[in-house]
Design a protein around this motif. Structure first.
Motif, PDB file in Angstrom:
ATOM      1  N   ILE A  65      -1.172 -23.982  -2.200  1.00 38.50           N
ATOM      2  CA  ILE A  65      -1.904 -23.016  -1.366  1.00 38.50           C
ATOM      3  C   ILE A  65      -2.110 -21.694  -2.097  1.00 38.50           C
ATOM      4  CG2 ILE A  65       0.101 -22.022  -0.130  1.00 38.50           C
ATOM      5  CD1 ILE A  65      -1.735 -22.226   2.432  1.00 38.50           C
ATOM      6  N   TYR A  66      -1.138 -21.251  -2.907  1.00 37.97           N
ATOM      7  CA  TYR A  66      -1.345 -20.026  -3.677  1.00 37.97           C
ATOM      8  C   TYR A  66      -2.489 -20.200  -4.667  1.00 37.97           C
ATOM      9  CZ  TYR A  66       2.810 -17.486  -2.026  1.00 37.97           C
ATOM     10  OH  TYR A  66       3.722 -16.793  -1.265  1.00 37.97           O
ATOM     11  N   SER A  67      -2.566 -21.362  -5.276  1.00 36.08           N
ATOM     12  CA  SER A  67      -3.653 -21.641  -6.208  1.00 36.08           C
ATOM     13  C   SER A  67      -4.999 -21.426  -5.535  1.00 36.08           C
ATOM     14  CB  SER A  67      -3.533 -23.079  -6.727  1.00 36.08           C
ATOM     15  OG  SER A  67      -4.632 -23.420  -7.543  1.00 36.08           O
ATOM     16  N   ARG A  68      -5.145 -21.981  -4.355  1.00 34.40           N
ATOM     17  CA  ARG A  68      -6.409 -21.849  -3.629  1.00 34.40           C
ATOM     18  C   ARG A  68      -6.639 -20.415  -3.185  1.00 34.40           C
ATOM     19  NH1 ARG A  68      -9.669 -25.202  -0.422  1.00 34.40           N
ATOM     20  NH2 ARG A  68     -11.408 -23.890   0.304  1.00 34.40           N
ATOM     21  N   TRP A  69      -5.613 -19.779  -2.639  1.00 31.10           N
ATOM     22  CA  TRP A  69      -5.765 -18.406  -2.163  1.00 31.10           C
ATOM     23  C   TRP A  69      -6.135 -17.447  -3.279  1.00 31.10           C
ATOM     24  CZ3 TRP A  69      -0.831 -17.854   1.392  1.00 31.10           C
ATOM     25  CH2 TRP A  69      -1.109 -18.441   2.641  1.00 31.10           C
ATOM     26  N   PHE A  70      -5.439 -17.532  -4.404  1.00 28.19           N
ATOM     27  CA  PHE A  70      -5.686 -16.589  -5.492  1.00 28.19           C
ATOM     28  C   PHE A  70      -7.091 -16.780  -6.074  1.00 28.19           C
ATOM     29  CE2 PHE A  70      -0.851 -16.358  -6.480  1.00 28.19           C
ATOM     30  CZ  PHE A  70      -0.664 -15.619  -5.328  1.00 28.19           C
ATOM     31  N   LYS A  71      -7.537 -18.008  -6.147  1.00 30.00           N
ATOM     32  CA  LYS A  71      -8.895 -18.287  -6.628  1.00 30.00           C
ATOM     33  C   LYS A  71      -9.927 -17.708  -5.672  1.00 30.00           C
ATOM     34  CE  LYS A  71     -12.041 -22.128  -7.661  1.00 30.00           C
ATOM     35  NZ  LYS A  71     -13.019 -21.835  -6.596  1.00 30.00           N
ATOM     36  N   ASP A  72      -9.774 -18.011  -4.383  1.00 27.27           N
ATOM     37  CA  ASP A  72     -10.739 -17.530  -3.396  1.00 27.27           C
ATOM     38  C   ASP A  72     -10.751 -16.008  -3.323  1.00 27.27           C
ATOM     39  OD1 ASP A  72     -11.251 -20.168  -2.894  1.00 27.27           O
ATOM     40  OD2 ASP A  72     -10.307 -20.213  -0.906  1.00 27.27           O
ATOM     41  N   PHE A  73      -9.563 -15.401  -3.380  1.00 29.44           N
ATOM     42  CA  PHE A  73      -9.478 -13.939  -3.307  1.00 29.44           C
ATOM     43  C   PHE A  73     -10.195 -13.293  -4.487  1.00 29.44           C
ATOM     44  CE2 PHE A  73      -7.196 -10.052  -4.593  1.00 29.44           C
ATOM     45  CZ  PHE A  73      -7.427  -9.259  -3.482  1.00 29.44           C
ATOM     46  N   SER A  74      -9.995 -13.831  -5.678  1.00 28.69           N
ATOM     47  CA  SER A  74     -10.618 -13.230  -6.856  1.00 28.69           C
ATOM     48  C   SER A  74     -12.132 -13.407  -6.856  1.00 28.69           C
ATOM     49  CB  SER A  74     -10.020 -13.832  -8.133  1.00 28.69           C
ATOM     50  OG  SER A  74      -8.689 -13.394  -8.301  1.00 28.69           O
ATOM     51  N   GLU A  75     -12.600 -14.435  -6.185  1.00 32.19           N
ATOM     52  CA  GLU A  75     -14.049 -14.591  -6.060  1.00 32.19           C
ATOM     53  C   GLU A  75     -14.631 -13.572  -5.090  1.00 32.19           C
ATOM     54  OE1 GLU A  75     -14.555 -18.658  -4.955  1.00 32.19           O
ATOM     55  OE2 GLU A  75     -14.358 -19.403  -7.024  1.00 32.19           O
ATOM     56  N   ARG A  78     -14.070  -9.070  -6.916  1.00 35.67           N
ATOM     57  CA  ARG A  78     -14.383  -9.431  -8.297  1.00 35.67           C
ATOM     58  C   ARG A  78     -13.768  -8.494  -9.322  1.00 35.67           C
ATOM     59  NH1 ARG A  78     -17.438 -13.512  -8.966  1.00 35.67           N
ATOM     60  NH2 ARG A  78     -18.045 -12.884 -11.068  1.00 35.67           N
ATOM     61  N   ARG A  79     -13.173  -7.395  -8.890  1.00 33.17           N
ATOM     62  CA  ARG A  79     -12.507  -6.505  -9.840  1.00 33.17           C
ATOM     63  C   ARG A  79     -10.993  -6.672  -9.817  1.00 33.17           C
ATOM     64  NH1 ARG A  79     -15.581  -3.372 -12.674  1.00 33.17           N
ATOM     65  NH2 ARG A  79     -17.681  -2.834 -11.981  1.00 33.17           N
ATOM     66  N   ILE A  80     -10.510  -7.672  -9.079  1.00 31.27           N
ATOM     67  CA  ILE A  80      -9.070  -7.927  -9.043  1.00 31.27           C
ATOM     68  C   ILE A  80      -8.808  -9.336  -9.543  1.00 31.27           C
ATOM     69  CG2 ILE A  80      -6.987  -8.024  -7.619  1.00 31.27           C
ATOM     70  CD1 ILE A  80      -8.402  -6.184  -5.612  1.00 31.27           C
ATOM     71  N   ARG A  81      -7.946  -9.452 -10.514  1.00 34.87           N
ATOM     72  CA  ARG A  81      -7.594 -10.745 -11.085  1.00 34.87           C
ATOM     73  C   ARG A  81      -6.115 -11.015 -10.772  1.00 34.87           C
ATOM     74  NH1 ARG A  81      -8.676 -12.846 -17.184  1.00 34.87           N
ATOM     75  NH2 ARG A  81      -6.816 -14.120 -17.484  1.00 34.87           N
ATOM     76  N   VAL A  82      -5.826 -12.217 -10.287  1.00 27.34           N
ATOM     77  CA  VAL A  82      -4.462 -12.595  -9.927  1.00 27.34           C
ATOM     78  C   VAL A  82      -4.011 -13.743 -10.811  1.00 27.34           C
ATOM     79  CG1 VAL A  82      -2.902 -13.305  -8.079  1.00 27.34           C
ATOM     80  CG2 VAL A  82      -4.939 -11.953  -7.530  1.00 27.34           C
TER      81      VAL A  82
END
Length: 375
Positions: A65-75, A78-82
Motif C-alpha cells: 500500500i505504501y508503494s501505491r500511495w507514494f507513487k500516486d502522491f508524487s504524481e 509533482r515537486r515532492i518525491r518520496v
C-alpha cells in the motif's frame, strides 16, 4: 541484533513486478519525473518553491500500500518525491534515531526509551492496519482450520506433522498429509514478528516462557524451522516448500495467492482474515496521550493482542509512520501533505483491495490532529 542489511536496489512501482521479484530486497521510489537532487537523504529542499525529497525506510508489512500511495502522491504533488527503502521495522527505527532519513515506518511502533532519543521529537502515526496471517503450502487444500491450542505449538516445534491428531480433529473431511511441517520464520528483526509473537505469548503460556515477544526472538532450534528475510522472503519460501507454513502480512498472502488458515479466536470461532474481521479486531483500541513540544498530542500507539469480538480475526495491528516533530519548513510542509493524502478517502479506499484495513474516521481524525505538530 542482526547484521546490517545490504543496500536495496530500486524497483518499479508495479505490484505485479513485486510479485515476480519477491526474493529481492525492495526499495520504493515514487518519482515525479522532475529533476531532483539525490545527494544526502535528509538534506533540506534546494530552495523555496523547488523540489523536496522525503526519504524513508523501515517495515515491509505496509509495502504494497505504501508503494501505491507514494507513487500516486508524487504524481499529484509533482515537486515532492518520496523514496522508501524496505529494511524491516527495527532497521527503520535505527535510521530514524540516527537521523539518516526524513521518516520511517514500523509495525512495532517505538519503545519509550527509543522515542526519548529523538531530540527533535517523534510523532507516531498509524496510517493503515493489517492482519498477520498463517500462510501455508498444502497442494489441494484451500481451507485449513488451526485451533488456538495448536498454532502456537507449531511455532514451538511441538507439533511437526500435518496429520497430527489435533489438526485432523479440527479439519473433518480434509485429507491432511503425513508430511513434515516446515516452519518459516523471519531472519531479520521485524515488526511483523513482534506482532505475531505478541499474540502467541498472549494466548499460550508455553510460548511466552520459551520464546516470548520480540522483534528478533530465539526460535526453537528445531530441524523443521527455516528462516527468510522480510514478509516477501517468507512468502517466497512458503511457495517453494510443500508442507510449509509461515507468518506474513495479509496483503502479501493476498497479492501472491497464498492460502491463509482460519484461526480460532478468543470466542472459539474459526475466522478467515479480511477487512471486516480485521476491523472487528481493532474495534476496541483506545489511544492514550503523551506530551510533545507545543502541548498535548495523542500517543497513537495501541495494541490488541487477543481481541474479544466474536467475529474478530485474532492477529491484527496498526502500522506506524514515524515522523520528526521539528524539521526543515519545506520538509515539514511536504510531510503534512503526504500524511493528509494517506488519510484521504481516495487513499484509504485502496486498503481493502491491497489486503489492508482502512482506518476508521475516528482514528483518521486523531492522526490529522497529531500531524499538525509536524513543524
Amino acid at each position: 541484533m542482526n547484521r546490517k542489511p545490504s543496500p536495496a536496489p530500486r524497483i518499479v512501482h508495479s505490484l505485479a513486478a513485486f510479485a515476480a521479484m519477491m526474493a529481492v530486497t525492495l526499495t520504493i521510489t515514487a518519482c515525479s519525473g522532475d529533476n531532483v537532487n539525490t545527494d544526502s537523504p535528509a538534506t533540506s529542499a534546494e530552495s523555496a518553491g523547488t523540489n523536496v525529497r522525503l526519504n524513508g525506510s523501515g517495515a515491509s508489512f505496509p509495502f504494497p500500500i505504501y508503494s501505491r500511495w507514494f507513487k500516486d502522491f508524487s504524481e499529484k504533488q509533482r515537486r515532492i518525491r518520496v523514496e522508501y527503502q524496505v529494511k524491516g521495522s527495527d532497521a527503520g527505527i535505527r535510521d530514524f534515531i540516527n537521523g539518516t532519513v526524513d521518516f520511517a515506518a514500523s509495525d512495532a511502533a517505538m519503545e519509550e526509551d527509543e522515542i526519548g532519543k529523538i531530540k527533535r521529537g517523534a510523532i507516531l502515526l498509524p496510517m493503515t492496519a493489517g492482519e498477520v496471517v498463517l500462510a501455508y503450502h498444502l497442494p489441494g487444500i484451500d481451507t485449513l482450520r488451526l485451533p488456538r491450542s495448536v498454532y502456537p505449538e507449531i511455532f514451538l516445534g511441538k507439533i511437526d506433522r500435518w496429520n497430527d491428531p489435533q489438526l485432523v480433529a479440527a479439519n473433518p473431511g480434509i485429507d491432511l498429509p503425513d508430511t513434515k511441517i516446515t516452519v518459516v520464520t523471519r531472519s531479520d528483526s521485524s515488526g511483523t514478528t513482534f506482532v505475531f509473537t505478541g499474540h502467541l505469548s498472549a494466548v499460550n503460556a508455553n510460548f511466552k516462557s520459551a520464546v516470548g515477544q520480540a522483534k528478533a526472538p530465539n526460535w526453537p532450534p528445531a530441524a523443521n524451522f527455516v528462516k527468510a528475510p522480510r514478509n516477501d522472503g517468507i512468502a517466497a519460501q512458503i511457495r517453494q516448500i510443500p508442507g510449509a507454513i509461515g507468518y506474513v502480512e495479509y496483503g502479501f498472502a493476498k497479492l501472491t495467492g497464498l492460502p491463509s488458515a482460519q484461526l480460532e479466536n478468543k470466542s472459539g470461532n474459526f475466522i478467515s482474515p479480511g477487512p471486516e474481521a480485521g476491523a472487528a479486531a481493532l474495534s476496541s483500541v483506545k489511544f492514550p496521550a503523551r506530551t510533545l513540544p507545543g502541548g498535548q498530542v495523542p500517543n497513537l500507539i495501541a495494541w490488541v493482542w487477543d481481541p474479544g469480538d466474536a467475529q474478530a480475526y485474532p492477529i491484527a495491528s496498526f502500522t506506524w509512520l514515524l515522523v520528526y516533530a521539528e524539521q526543515d519548513d519545506h520538509k515539514a510542509n511536504a510531510m503534512r501533505k503526504l500524511v493528509n493524502y494517506m488519510l484521504s478517502d481516495s487513499a484509504q479506499d485502496l486498503a481493502d483491495s491491497l489486503g489492508y484495513i482502512p482506518l476508521p474516521n475516528t482514528v483518521r481524525n486523531k492522526v490529522r490532529e497529531a500531524a499538525e505538530f509536524i513543524q
